[in-house]
Design an enzyme around this catalytic site. Structure first.
Site, PDB file in Angstrom:
ATOM      1  N   SER A   1       0.826  -1.332  -0.107  1.00  0.00           N
ATOM      2  CA  SER A   1       0.112   0.195  -0.063  1.00  0.00           C
ATOM      3  C   SER A   1       1.021   1.219  -0.179  1.00  0.00           C
ATOM      4  O   SER A   1       2.094   1.223   0.106  1.00  0.00           O
ATOM      5  CB  SER A   1      -1.086   0.045   1.287  1.00  0.00           C
ATOM      6  OG  SER A   1       0.010   0.343   2.413  1.00  0.00           O
ATOM      7  N   LYS A   2       0.395   2.380  -0.171  1.00  0.00           N
ATOM      8  CA  LYS A   2       0.939   3.623  -0.338  1.00  0.00           C
ATOM      9  C   LYS A   2       1.528   3.873   1.138  1.00  0.00           C
ATOM     10  O   LYS A   2       2.572   4.415   1.152  1.00  0.00           O
ATOM     11  CB  LYS A   2       0.214   4.615  -0.422  1.00  0.00           C
ATOM     12  CG  LYS A   2       0.653   6.158  -0.342  1.00  0.00           C
ATOM     13  CD  LYS A   2      -0.235   7.151  -1.215  1.00  0.00           C
ATOM     14  CE  LYS A   2      -0.273   8.462  -0.439  1.00  0.00           C
ATOM     15  NZ  LYS A   2       1.215   9.010  -0.169  1.00  0.00           N
ATOM     16  N   ARG A   3       0.836   3.479   1.989  1.00  0.00           N
ATOM     17  CA  ARG A   3       1.538   3.651   3.595  1.00  0.00           C
ATOM     18  C   ARG A   3       2.900   2.988   3.745  1.00  0.00           C
ATOM     19  O   ARG A   3       3.471   3.333   4.414  1.00  0.00           O
ATOM     20  CB  ARG A   3       0.376   3.314   4.855  1.00  0.00           C
ATOM     21  CG  ARG A   3      -0.134   4.519   5.568  1.00  0.00           C
ATOM     22  CD  ARG A   3      -1.018   4.044   6.451  1.00  0.00           C
ATOM     23  NE  ARG A   3      -2.347   3.571   6.025  1.00  0.00           N
ATOM     24  CZ  ARG A   3      -3.163   2.573   6.488  1.00  0.00           C
ATOM     25  NH1 ARG A   3      -2.538   1.737   7.446  1.00  0.00           N
ATOM     26  NH2 ARG A   3      -4.248   2.210   5.871  1.00  0.00           N
TER      27      ARG A   3
ATOM     28  N   GLY B   1       4.881   2.314   1.559  1.00  0.00           N
ATOM     29  CA  GLY B   1       5.944   3.327   0.923  1.00  0.00           C
ATOM     30  C   GLY B   1       6.214   4.669   1.918  1.00  0.00           C
ATOM     31  O   GLY B   1       7.399   4.869   2.066  1.00  0.00           O
ATOM     32  N   ASP B   2       5.249   5.107   2.431  1.00  0.00           N
ATOM     33  CA  ASP B   2       5.444   6.256   3.122  1.00  0.00           C
ATOM     34  C   ASP B   2       6.439   5.899   4.484  1.00  0.00           C
ATOM     35  O   ASP B   2       7.265   6.687   4.952  1.00  0.00           O
ATOM     36  CB  ASP B   2       4.058   6.673   3.822  1.00  0.00           C
ATOM     37  CG  ASP B   2       3.467   7.582   2.630  1.00  0.00           C
ATOM     38  OD1 ASP B   2       3.843   7.562   1.564  1.00  0.00           O
ATOM     39  OD2 ASP B   2       2.166   7.915   2.940  1.00  0.00           O
TER      40      ASP B   2
END
Ligand code: GLU
Length: 505
Positions: free
Chosen positions: A260-262, A264-265
């Site tokens: 998920s994008k999270r 990556g963050d």
């Protein structure tokens, strides 16, 4: 054999996720391998989820990655238009066909009524077991239905799924999957409120009209496949139904669950191909392009996330990937997203560039910093330093001492290597170098080595201090190469400066 025609069919709901990029890539590789066509269709029938700029973002991402579209949005083709919102007029007749053939029916239940049913009946599903209790053209009389429609009441069209049928899906990656139709609900195919089909109907009709031979898409669409098989049958298109291939998920680096994008963050890597600015929140998400990735490196990395050639080879140009790609070497299980591997590929691709190519890019960074450097010198620096760089931008941190004298010295290194006799040795070294005219690396090295031997100095002690004087820290390439590049004057200045600074400190 039928013509190979595949499509990448994203919905413009935001930035294209890196998993979507892989789907596009695999479609492209498959199409090109068989000399087929790659189609870009924009599935934008869900206006509530439409995000402006998303379509342009998708097109720009594919262009950057060299995933070429043969037909589609922005290009046109024999089945234009390719944006579903512009195909509105096409779908209604197919919806009507299903209703007339008793394969679909009209339903008037409001969202409130549906909620009430859900509260009332445990595990409510709109299907053969419940549909006669609902408000639709099967449970109401013809006159009642007409009255509601004429009165302007909104309705949907639902697919009428016959219960207890074995639905077989053949997937080129997963093999045969059998699902009992009773688990499926009577999906909404069309909404009168906006006169638009839903994803399922538009997707099937367009795949049929656009003569798609293979549907290659993410695993998240696998649950829709039985419904799609039934829809093809209901239209009488079973014989020309495309073959399915559902790609494995991209998993979190730890392996548990979908990337998920999270992730990556949290772990500091992009999950989007290009920077994306959310039009509503103005929040910017990082992209691979802006992070300094070469498109070929990202393509190579993604190609191997879920597919392997069956050999140890890891570096592939697009043409090789096209030649070697096959769906039967796509794995069934999810592929862990290994960001270190992405960097590894970029490092490899950087090393494959010529020194001139790297110099061109590096020079752009220097110009931004108002540094004007001579091209031949830059090429020498690049040749010396590129091995240490993963991204072009890394070169600045690694090379900046070539352009500006160290403003300070790495404290730990200086404390460790600066000894009582360092000042005297450096002063003497400066004098020795002062007398040399030929400042090429081989020559200065010979002279300095001789000087060290003649005086019985410790090679390590001299070299360590000299390195700190020239580069500011205990790192950097061959010292005599540095000296050749920065030249005699600058070398002497830096040696004199360390004596001055360390003696006074
Ligand atoms: N519009 C769907 C998506 O956003 C397409 C799924 C498919 O390829 O059938 O991924």
């Amino acid at each position: 054999m039928r013509n190979i025609r595949v499509r990448f069919a994203p919905s413009p709901t935001g930035a294209l996720h890196i998993g979507g990029v892989r789907t596009a890539l695999y479609n492209y590789l498959f199409a090109k391998k068989f000399g087929g066509a790659m189609i870009l269709r924009i599935e934008d029938t869900d206006s509530a989820r439409f995000v402006s700029g998303a379509e342009e973002y998708i097109i720009e991402s594919l262009r950057w990655l060299n995933i070429k579209i043969d037909e589609g949005v922005g290009i046109g083709g024999q089945h234009a238009p390719y944006r579903q919102s512009e195909r509105k007029g096409i779908y209604k007749q197919y919806v009507d066909f299903l209703v007339e053939n008793n394969a679909a029916y009209i339903a008037f239940d409001t969202p409130e009524e549906l909620d009430a049913r859900r509260a009332e009946i445990p595990n409510f599903q709109y299907d053969a077991s419940t549909r006669m209790k609902m408000k639709n053209s099967l449970s109401l009389s013809k006159a009642e239905v007409e009255e509601l429609i004429n009165g302007g009441k909104n309705y949907v069209v639902r697919f009428k799924i016959e219960p207890n049928q074995e639905v077989e899906v053949f997937d080129l990656i997963r093999g045969k999957i059998v699902v009992n139709s009773s688990v499926l609900d009577d999906k909404v195919l069309y909404k009168s409120a906006d006169n638009l089909p839903t994803y399922h109907l538009a997707n099937i009709v367009d795949d049929h009209l656009m003569e798609i031979s293979h549907v290659i898409r993410g695993e998240e669409w696998l649950p829709s496949a039985p419904l799609h098989v039934l829809l093809y049958a209901a239209f009488g298109w079973a014989d020309s139904m495309p073959q399915f291939a559902h790609l494995p998920l991209l998993l979190k680096p730890g392996g548990n669950g979908k990337l998920s994008k999270r992730d990556g963050d949290r772990l500091g890597f992009p999950v989007f191909p290009l920077n994306w600015k959310d039009p509503k929140t103005a929040e910017i998400s990082a992209g691979y392009r802006e992070a300094g990735y070469f498109p070929e490196a990202l393509v190579n990395f993604l190609a191997l996330l879920g597919w392997n050639p069956g050999t140890e080879q890891e570096i592939f140009a697009m043409d090789e990937l096209i030649q070697l790609f096959s769906l039967d070497r796509v794995s069934k299980s999810g592929a862990k997203f290994d960001y270190e591997k992405a960097k590894w590929f970029n490092h490899k691709y950087l090393q494959m560039k010529t020194d001139e190519e790297i110099t061109d890019e590096f020079n752009k960074i220097l110009i931004e910093k108002n540094i004007i450097a001579d091209t031949d010198t830059l090429i020498k620096i690049v040749a010396l330093m590129k091995e240490r760089a993963t991204f072009i931008a890394d070169l600045w941190e690694q090379c900046k001492f070539f352009f500006t004298a160290p403003q300070s010295y790495d404290e730990k290194a200086a404390r460790k290597h600066w000894k009582e006799d360092s000042a005297q040795q450096m002063t003497e070294l400066a004098k020795t170098l002062q007398n040399i005219d030929d400042f090429t690396a081989t020559h200065t090295e010979a002279v300095v080595m001789q000087w060290i031997t003649d005086n019985g100095y410790s090679l390590g002690a001299v070299m360590n201090v000299l390195r700190i004087a020239l580069a500011g820290a205990s790192k950097g390439p061959h010292l005599f190469d540095i000296m050749e590049i920065i030249g005699k004057n600058e070398t002497l200045q830096r040696i004199n400066k360390i004596v001055e600074i360390m003696a006074s400190g």
